[in-house]
Write an enzyme that holds these catalytic residues in place. Structure first.
Site, PDB file in Angstrom:
ATOM      1  N   ASP A   1     -65.487  44.072 -19.135  1.00 44.72           N
ATOM      2  CA  ASP A   1     -66.575  45.055 -19.027  1.00 44.72           C
ATOM      3  C   ASP A   1     -66.786  45.405 -17.554  1.00 44.72           C
ATOM      4  OD1 ASP A   1     -66.959  44.847 -21.739  1.00 44.72           O
ATOM      5  OD2 ASP A   1     -68.850  43.753 -21.619  1.00 44.72           O
TER       6      ASP A   1
ATOM      7  N   ARG B   1     -60.883  51.631 -20.792  1.00 45.34           N
ATOM      8  CA  ARG B   1     -61.984  52.136 -21.628  1.00 45.34           C
ATOM      9  C   ARG B   1     -62.864  53.023 -20.743  1.00 45.34           C
ATOM     10  NH1 ARG B   1     -66.096  47.656 -22.372  1.00 45.34           N
ATOM     11  NH2 ARG B   1     -64.679  46.788 -23.920  1.00 45.34           N
TER      12      ARG B   1
HETATM   13  P1  FAD Z   1     -74.887  59.374 -24.894  1.00 39.06           P
HETATM   14  O1  FAD Z   1     -74.524  60.250 -23.756  1.00 39.06           O
HETATM   15  O2  FAD Z   1     -75.942  58.339 -24.696  1.00 39.06           O
HETATM   16  O3  FAD Z   1     -75.280  60.272 -26.125  1.00 39.06           O
HETATM   17  C1  FAD Z   1     -74.454  61.381 -26.509  1.00 39.06           C
HETATM   18  C2  FAD Z   1     -74.540  61.594 -28.012  1.00 39.06           C
HETATM   19  O4  FAD Z   1     -73.950  60.464 -28.692  1.00 39.06           O
HETATM   20  C3  FAD Z   1     -75.963  61.677 -28.543  1.00 39.06           C
HETATM   21  O5  FAD Z   1     -76.496  62.970 -28.415  1.00 39.06           O
HETATM   22  C4  FAD Z   1     -75.740  61.268 -29.999  1.00 39.06           C
HETATM   23  O6  FAD Z   1     -75.184  62.342 -30.727  1.00 39.06           O
HETATM   24  C5  FAD Z   1     -74.693  60.180 -29.877  1.00 39.06           C
HETATM   25  N1  FAD Z   1     -75.338  58.853 -29.730  1.00 39.06           N
HETATM   26  C6  FAD Z   1     -75.399  58.104 -28.617  1.00 39.06           C
HETATM   27  N2  FAD Z   1     -76.066  56.954 -28.847  1.00 39.06           N
HETATM   28  C7  FAD Z   1     -76.450  56.986 -30.133  1.00 39.06           C
HETATM   29  C8  FAD Z   1     -77.197  56.093 -30.969  1.00 39.06           C
HETATM   30  N3  FAD Z   1     -77.701  54.949 -30.496  1.00 39.06           N
HETATM   31  N4  FAD Z   1     -77.405  56.436 -32.249  1.00 39.06           N
HETATM   32  C9  FAD Z   1     -76.923  57.620 -32.733  1.00 39.06           C
HETATM   33  N5  FAD Z   1     -76.213  58.494 -31.994  1.00 39.06           N
HETATM   34  C10 FAD Z   1     -75.981  58.191 -30.707  1.00 39.06           C
HETATM   35  N6  FAD Z   1     -71.295  50.678 -20.053  1.00 39.06           N
HETATM   36  C11 FAD Z   1     -70.989  50.097 -18.878  1.00 39.06           C
HETATM   37  O7  FAD Z   1     -71.560  50.457 -17.849  1.00 39.06           O
HETATM   38  N7  FAD Z   1     -70.051  49.092 -18.804  1.00 39.06           N
HETATM   39  C12 FAD Z   1     -69.350  48.684 -19.906  1.00 39.06           C
HETATM   40  O8  FAD Z   1     -68.510  47.782 -19.805  1.00 39.06           O
HETATM   41  C13 FAD Z   1     -69.636  49.323 -21.153  1.00 39.06           C
HETATM   42  N8  FAD Z   1     -68.956  48.978 -22.266  1.00 39.06           N
HETATM   43  C14 FAD Z   1     -69.157  49.702 -23.413  1.00 39.06           C
HETATM   44  C15 FAD Z   1     -68.355  49.447 -24.531  1.00 39.06           C
HETATM   45  C16 FAD Z   1     -68.488  50.236 -25.653  1.00 39.06           C
HETATM   46  C17 FAD Z   1     -67.607  49.967 -26.836  1.00 39.06           C
HETATM   47  C18 FAD Z   1     -69.457  51.295 -25.695  1.00 39.06           C
HETATM   48  C19 FAD Z   1     -69.608  52.178 -26.903  1.00 39.06           C
HETATM   49  C20 FAD Z   1     -70.269  51.516 -24.626  1.00 39.06           C
HETATM   50  C21 FAD Z   1     -70.149  50.737 -23.481  1.00 39.06           C
HETATM   51  N9  FAD Z   1     -70.954  50.959 -22.367  1.00 39.06           N
HETATM   52  C22 FAD Z   1     -70.656  50.326 -21.191  1.00 39.06           C
HETATM   53  C23 FAD Z   1     -72.175  51.817 -22.470  1.00 39.06           C
HETATM   54  C24 FAD Z   1     -71.933  53.251 -22.025  1.00 39.06           C
HETATM   55  O9  FAD Z   1     -71.766  53.302 -20.629  1.00 39.06           O
HETATM   56  C25 FAD Z   1     -73.107  54.182 -22.420  1.00 39.06           C
HETATM   57  O10 FAD Z   1     -74.255  53.741 -21.773  1.00 39.06           O
HETATM   58  C26 FAD Z   1     -73.412  54.267 -23.880  1.00 39.06           C
HETATM   59  O11 FAD Z   1     -72.248  54.234 -24.661  1.00 39.06           O
HETATM   60  C27 FAD Z   1     -74.160  55.577 -24.180  1.00 39.06           C
HETATM   61  O12 FAD Z   1     -73.359  56.698 -23.922  1.00 39.06           O
HETATM   62  P2  FAD Z   1     -72.624  57.529 -25.072  1.00 39.06           P
HETATM   63  O13 FAD Z   1     -71.370  58.111 -24.496  1.00 39.06           O
HETATM   64  O14 FAD Z   1     -72.393  56.642 -26.237  1.00 39.06           O
HETATM   65  O15 FAD Z   1     -73.585  58.664 -25.544  1.00 39.06           O
END
Ligand code: FAD
Length: 277
Positions: free
Chosen positions: A107, A158
């Site tokens: 991560d 990732r």
């Molecule tokens: P966002 O920009 O938050 O949302 C965009 C759209 O996605 C929303 O409008 C909606 O349609 C959909 N959406 C988003 N969240 C939801 C929800 N809870 N319920 C329903 N719909 C939703 N971050 C790090 O800094 N370091 C890491 O190592 C890290 N590892 C990760 C590993 C995985 C597998 C994932 C999925 C995320 C990880 N993250 C990590 C978190 C990441 O940086 C984001 O903060 C987080 O994924 C939110 O961004 P998003 O792209 O999902 O969507």
């Protein structure tokens, strides 16, 4: 015991519960990335203990037919203590995982840790010929340069938008600008990274973009989402491309649960409704 409300986001407190969760996801065609909850250790003993726990988890996974791997946090393995402690602990896990064919994700934490994390990734992914993956954050201004550095290395990357709150001097803070960076970086990855791309996002727009870039470039990719978030979409996407669910487990679940519930209005409402009923 984990209350039912938190069970949506956390796979259990023990390795058997986490593996049972993995088996259920595998039944839906979804692979599982197991993360032992814990971060920012100040003592070497805790960091070493989590490294040992990961080694036992790797043995447990290798002893099954599960489609499962692990994801570790640098500060959980001792990066707040020193880079040496982190690298030694990560090395122990990777040395254990590679011969057992268990993939190790790293991560990415706050921006002050990016160099140490990428240095460790580069070393261990070369040593294992791609048995390690690392996360990059689209909100950091440096990420395009980091992608250029990683493009020719074995191992997967990732791409996420970034969960931390870095200062404007090193990061984009505006959501539209972060989304723009994510799109541009995804395009670069599909063109230049041949060893596998993980789209770490719940965003339907970014997932659709990845699908269309895959049609153009045929670069292998997978979608990764968190346990408890858009699970119906995870199941339906699994018919179209590899989907992996990031599933945390362990006794230190309270902070993680709080983060999940507070990050979106829907989650908070879900929590309030569950408490009231
Ligand atoms: P966002 O920009 O938050 O949302 C965009 C759209 O996605 C929303 O409008 C909606 O349609 C959909 N959406 C988003 N969240 C939801 C929800 N809870 N319920 C329903 N719909 C939703 N971050 C790090 O800094 N370091 C890491 O190592 C890290 N590892 C990760 C590993 C995985 C597998 C994932 C999925 C995320 C990880 N993250 C990590 C978190 C990441 O940086 C984001 O903060 C987080 O994924 C939110 O961004 P998003 O792209 O999902 O969507």
């Amino acid at each position: 015991m984990i209350p039912p409300l938190a069970r949506q986001f956390i796979a259990g407190e023990t390795p058997p519960e986490a593996l049972e969760h993995a088996r259920r996801c595998n039944g839906d065609g979804i692979g599982v990335i197991l993360n032992l909850l814990g971060e920012h250790y100040e003592g070497r003993a805790q960091a070493n203990e989590d490294a040992m726990t990961y080694q036992r988890l790797v043995e447990d996974i290798a002893g099954t037919d599960l489609q499962a791997c692990i994801s570790v946090k640098p500060s959980q393995l001792g990066l707040d203590i020193s880079e040496d402690v982190f690298t030694q602990n990560l090395g122990r896990i990777v040395d254990h995982a590679a011969p057992r064919d268990v993939f190790v994700w790293i991560d990415m934490e706050d921006h002050t840790t990016t160099d140490a994390t990428l240095d460790a990734f580069e070393r261990f992914t070369r040593e294992t010929d791609g048995g390690v993956g690392v996360c990059l954050q689209a909100n950091l201004r440096r990420t395009h340069d980091d992608l250029e550095r990683l493009a020719d290395l074995p191992g997967k990357v990732r791409l996420v938008k970034g969960a931390y709150d870095p200062p404007r001097s090193v990061a984009y803070r505006d959501k539209r600008r972060i989304d723009e960076a994510y799109r541009a970086q995804l395009q670069y990855m599909f063109r230049e990274c041949n060893d596998g791309i993980a789209v770490g996002s719940h965003d339907p727009e970014m997932i659709a973009l990845a699908q269309s870039l895959h049609d153009d470039w045929e670069t292998p990719y997978e979608v990764q989402m968190l346990m408890g978030v858009r699970e119906a979409a995870q199941r339906s996407l699994a018919g179209e491309c590899p989907v992996w669910q990031y599933a945390p487990y362990g006794t230190k679940w309270l902070d993680y649960f709080y983060r999940r519930v507070s990050e979106r209005k829907e989650n908070a409402l879900f929590a309030v409704r569950a408490i009231l009923s």
